[in-house]
Design an enzyme around this catalytic site. Structure first.
Site, PDB file in Angstrom:
ATOM      1  N   GLY A 168       0.827  -1.212   0.000  1.00 33.18           N
ATOM      2  CA  GLY A 168       0.000   0.000   0.000  1.00 33.18           C
ATOM      3  C   GLY A 168       0.855   1.253   0.000  1.00 33.18           C
ATOM      4  O   GLY A 168       0.414   2.307   0.464  1.00 33.18           O
ATOM      5  N   GLY A 169       2.046   1.144  -0.549  1.00 28.15           N
ATOM      6  CA  GLY A 169       3.008   2.246  -0.464  1.00 28.15           C
ATOM      7  C   GLY A 169       2.707   3.443  -1.345  1.00 28.15           C
ATOM      8  O   GLY A 169       3.386   4.460  -1.249  1.00 28.15           O
TER       9      GLY A 169
ATOM     10  N   ILE B 281      -1.246   7.121   3.573  1.00 32.24           N
ATOM     11  CA  ILE B 281      -0.275   6.941   4.647  1.00 32.24           C
ATOM     12  C   ILE B 281       0.985   6.258   4.131  1.00 32.24           C
ATOM     13  O   ILE B 281       2.114   6.659   4.453  1.00 32.24           O
ATOM     14  CB  ILE B 281      -0.890   6.140   5.808  1.00 32.24           C
ATOM     15  N   GLY B 282       0.809   5.229   3.303  1.00 28.62           N
ATOM     16  CA  GLY B 282       1.956   4.484   2.811  1.00 28.62           C
ATOM     17  C   GLY B 282       2.964   5.353   2.095  1.00 28.62           C
ATOM     18  O   GLY B 282       4.184   5.199   2.280  1.00 28.62           O
TER      19      GLY B 282
ATOM     20  N   ASP C 297      -1.615  -6.775  -6.360  1.00 29.43           N
ATOM     21  CA  ASP C 297      -2.433  -6.930  -5.167  1.00 29.43           C
ATOM     22  C   ASP C 297      -1.664  -7.734  -4.130  1.00 29.43           C
ATOM     23  O   ASP C 297      -0.877  -8.628  -4.480  1.00 29.43           O
ATOM     24  CB  ASP C 297      -3.736  -7.649  -5.532  1.00 29.43           C
TER      25      ASP C 297
ATOM     26  N   ALA D  12      -4.824  -1.974   2.622  1.00 28.90           N
ATOM     27  CA  ALA D  12      -6.098  -2.355   3.225  1.00 28.90           C
ATOM     28  C   ALA D  12      -7.221  -1.557   2.589  1.00 28.90           C
ATOM     29  O   ALA D  12      -7.003  -0.475   2.038  1.00 28.90           O
ATOM     30  CB  ALA D  12      -6.095  -2.107   4.733  1.00 28.90           C
TER      31      ALA D  12
ATOM     32  N   TYR E 239     -15.465  -3.240   8.943  1.00 29.59           N
ATOM     33  CA  TYR E 239     -14.077  -2.784   8.842  1.00 29.59           C
ATOM     34  C   TYR E 239     -13.330  -3.054  10.137  1.00 29.59           C
ATOM     35  O   TYR E 239     -12.207  -3.579  10.137  1.00 29.59           O
ATOM     36  CB  TYR E 239     -14.047  -1.290   8.509  1.00 29.59           C
TER      37      TYR E 239
ATOM     38  N   ASN F  47      -7.538   9.145  14.213  1.00 33.02           N
ATOM     39  CA  ASN F  47      -8.034   9.796  13.000  1.00 33.02           C
ATOM     40  C   ASN F  47      -6.898  10.509  12.268  1.00 33.02           C
ATOM     41  O   ASN F  47      -6.479  11.604  12.671  1.00 33.02           O
ATOM     42  CB  ASN F  47      -9.148  10.788  13.355  1.00 33.02           C
TER      43      ASN F  47
ATOM     44  N   ARG G  16     -12.689  12.986  19.272  1.00 34.72           N
ATOM     45  CA  ARG G  16     -11.719  12.201  18.528  1.00 34.72           C
ATOM     46  C   ARG G  16     -10.315  12.751  18.781  1.00 34.72           C
ATOM     47  O   ARG G  16     -10.136  13.838  19.334  1.00 34.72           O
ATOM     48  CB  ARG G  16     -12.002  12.248  17.009  1.00 34.72           C
TER      49      ARG G  16
END
Length: 347
Positions: free
Chosen positions: A7-8, A12-13, A51, A73, A173, A202, A241
């Protein structure tokens, strides 16, 4: 150090990849560039487009790797329960396939992207001590009674949650994220591997997805402001949050990678990744509109049954054991985020 980031190419990745390369690590990126997440011009350069469920691609990606940072993910609450098969396949089958490939290789270090959603509702206190609230009732939500109640009908007092708190996933999830943690722990016990699970709170920041159905609330508000619309705040806006900047999440991953490299066989540990600043959903919407000079948010009273009311975290374990500290305050982060570029729209 050679790091595989699954997921780079994601929100975030990609920040983890940039941070790791900037300190001199060699990084291999594996990402499927799935169209419901990435826009049409997304690319991964010299990385591997595949994948995480592709065993052949994983065998290539794992060659010479010292540690895997697993970010791939399907995220967010989803549209409805018909999303469940894709969540389970993408998150749980994907993680199991990765772990099986690692078991067949020499790679025994894993940093796993988990989530605050594994806790369900946050921690609450009452005059009689800690309380574990039941899921909120539809009738209460429809009547505008959003806060979990004590047995006598008194609203419970939200508190910070730590990693020892009971786990209680309350949507699909969330269930898949907890399953990822359990799969990784089983792999560590079976192979003598090391796993560090990071329970993100978050996450927000530049490069968030702008228009997917799975985007976080910060990007939904930011996109509304960009369209000249008022952000629509669900419930009464007082949901608590912890908003943590993506650059701080990336630095937490680097700290976890370093810790994984020195941990003993079979080590498995979870950490909250949170800023330590408590804010409401309305605070978030107001800060974005103020810094972007947009239309003030509207509190709608709408709700989603899978949402929890309050969840804020203690990151004391991460700070004490891995020496991590957040560097971006809420005010600084919101000032930047209000006008930052988001990821291009998906097809």
């Amino acid at each position: 150090m050679r790091i595989l980031v699954t997921g780079g190419a994601g929100f975030i990745g990609s920040q983890i990849v940039e941070a790791a390369r900037s300190r001199g690590d060699e990084v291999v990126v594996l990402d499927s560039l799935r169209p419901d997440v990435h826009g049409p011009s997304a690319s991964i350069g010299s990385g591997i487009r595949a994948d995480v469920r592709d065993t052949s691609a994983l065998a290539d990606a794992l060659r010479g790797v010292d540690v895997v940072c697993h970010q791939a993910a399907k995220v967010g609450l989803g549209v409805d329960f018909s999303d469940a098969p894709d969540y389970v396949s993408s998150n749980d089958l994907g993680t199991a396939t990765l772990l099986a490939a690692m078991a067949g290789s020499s790679v025994r270090r894993l940093v796993l992207a988990s989530s605050m959603v594994v806790y369900g509702e946050g921690a609450y206190g009452s005059p009689s001590g800690p309380v574990r609230p039941s899921p909120r009732l539809l009738a209460d939500l429809e009547a505008g009674r959003f806060d979990p109640l004590d047995a006598d009908g008194t609203p419970l007092v939200p508190e910070l949650i730590d990693e020892n708190f009971p786990l209680d996933p309350r949507n699909v999830y969330a269930a898949t994220k907890l399953a990822q943690e359990h799969l990784a722990s089983a792999w560590a016990r079976s192979t003598g591997g090391v796993v560090i699970a990071l329970r993100y709170h978050n996450v927000y920041g530049p490069g968030m997805p702008s228009n997917t159905p799975y985007a976080g609330v910060a990007s939904l508000f930011r996109s509304a402001v960009e369209r000249g619309e008022a952000p629509r705040v669900f419930e009464d806006g007082r949901q608590r949050r912890d908003f943590v900047h993506v650059r701080d999440v990336a630095s937490a991953n680097l700290a976890a990678i370093d810790a994984a490299m020195t941990a003993g066989p079979g080590h498995s540990r979870a950490f909250n990744v949170a800023s330590g600043e408590v804010h409401t959903i309305h605070d978030l919407a107001s800060a974005i509109t103020a810094h972007a000079h947009g239309v003030a948010p509207v509190v709608t009273g709408e709700f989603r049954l899978g949402d929890v009311r309050h969840i804020t975290a203690s990151s004391a374990r991460l700070r004490a054991e891995l020496g991590w500290r957040p560097t971006v305050t809420f005010e600084e982060g919101m000032r930047e985020f209000a006008t930052a570029l988001l990821r291009e729209a998906v097809a």
